[in-house]
Motif scaffolding. Structure first.
Motif: not given
Length: 345
Positions: A116, A152-153, A156, A247-248, A259
């Motif tokens: 990611f 994130f996200p 997605h 990522i977060f 996840v």
């Protein structure tokens, strides 16, 4: 060992510490010779400039006097898809893209890996190109927003938007809207199954099949394969910890069902699934757990772990026989789901 043996699972069992097989080791040695720095010591910007396993494969092909940019007879066309935060880069693959054809072809919406954080359509060209050729279908390889710039996200959300666009516009590029599957490698494998879950939950057409290649599927970094492959190449535990850091927004987000698939996701009602894993990969155990959980949820699952291979092997079919076997396996399962497999008389 023949490709058929690999597909049928006739590898030797793991009873000694896993070592890469000869062809896999050649790629790893070539990658090391290119001088990449440990990803976990770099900024995301620096990491994006490092040599990749794809660079190593191309270097080996050059040394063997082969064309590192052979298109395998598969045409491509780059374009963009409207996304929730701007255009999504995408690439069509297909043996007949440049030829007039009245027949609509099955479509695979594909998402690349890179934790990611890095990689792109070029780094992950081998998998969609080779599988498109063998499965005789169109691939739509999709990029997505990456962390840490887009945490994130975001990825997605882009993946779901790209899939929805393909379901609505498949015929514009010769695709059959009734025969659309999803596929991804690593982080892209996570995106692929999330697309299937979103389609189920949002009332979108559910993919007819999903191919998950060493997907990100859990949060346990102390399981069997993480312990075995803590220092493996090209993916190891410090790299995964580095990805998570970028990522977060908050570490608690890692528990999100998108996840933590094996621990928190509802997997019922998903399409038939092919799971392809590598033995020498910290993600192997969570991939095995995902296959088992999908089966428990009533999903038709076919799973194969390739011994002697590492994370990232799938796109290396031009130099690694296991990758050719894996692509053959994936192509067969896609054709079976599309109803285009030629059955023996």
């Amino acid at each position: 060992m023949s490709i058929l043996d690999k597909i049928l699972g006739n590898d030797e069992p793991r009873d000694t510490p896993a070592k890469p097989d000869h062809d896999m080791q050649k790629v790893l040695d070539e990658l090391a010779a290119l001088g990449p720095k440990p990803i976990e010591t770099l900024s995301p910007e620096e990491a994006r400039r490092q040599p990749t396993p794809t660079d190593a494969v191309k270097s080996l092909l050059r040394k063997d006097g082969k064309n590192p940019d052979d298109d395998l007879g598969v045409a491509t066309r780059d374009f963009t898809i409207p996304g929730p935060a701007g255009a999504i880069q995408a690439r069509l693959y297909g043996p007949d893209l440049d030829k007039p054809n009245d027949r609509l072809s099955p479509v695979v919406v594909y998402f690349h890996g890179g934790g990611f954080v890095f990689a792109d359509l070029d780094v992950y060209d081998g998998g969609p190109r080779g599988t498109s050729k063998m499965a005789d279908c169109i691939f739509v390889s999709c990029h997505y927003r990456q962390a840490p710039e887009n945490k994130f996200p975001a990825a997605h959300e882009d993946a779901v938007a790209a899939y929805k666009w393909v379901t609505e516009n498949a015929q514009s590029f010769g695709g059959d809207p009734q025969k659309i599957a999803v596929m991804g490698e690593s982080a892209g494998g996570n995106l692929a199954i999330n697309v299937s879950m979103a389609a189920r939950d949002q009332g979108l057409p559910v993919p007819v099949h999903q191919v998950l290649v060493y997907p990100v599927a859990g949060v346990d970094m102390d399981n069997e394969s993480y312990r075995e492959n803590a220092n493996a190449k090209p993916l190891n535990k410090p790299m995964m910890e580095w990805f998570v850091k970028h990522i977060f927004n908050d570490q608690s987000e890692a528990q999100d069902p998108r996840v933590n698939l094996v621990g928190a996701a509802n997997l019922a009602g998903l399409p038939s699934t092919t799971v392809i894993l590598a033995e020498i990969d910290p993600l192997r155990t969570e991939g095995e757990q995902l296959a088992e959980k999908l089966e428990q949820a009533g999903v038709d699952v076919r799973h194969k772990t390739f011994n002697g291979s590492t994370h990232e092997f799938y796109g290396m079919a031009t130099v690694v026989p296991d990758a050719m076997a894996a692509q053959t396996f994936a192509a067969h399962e896609l054709k079976r789901a599309f109803g285009t497999a030629i059955l023996p008389i």
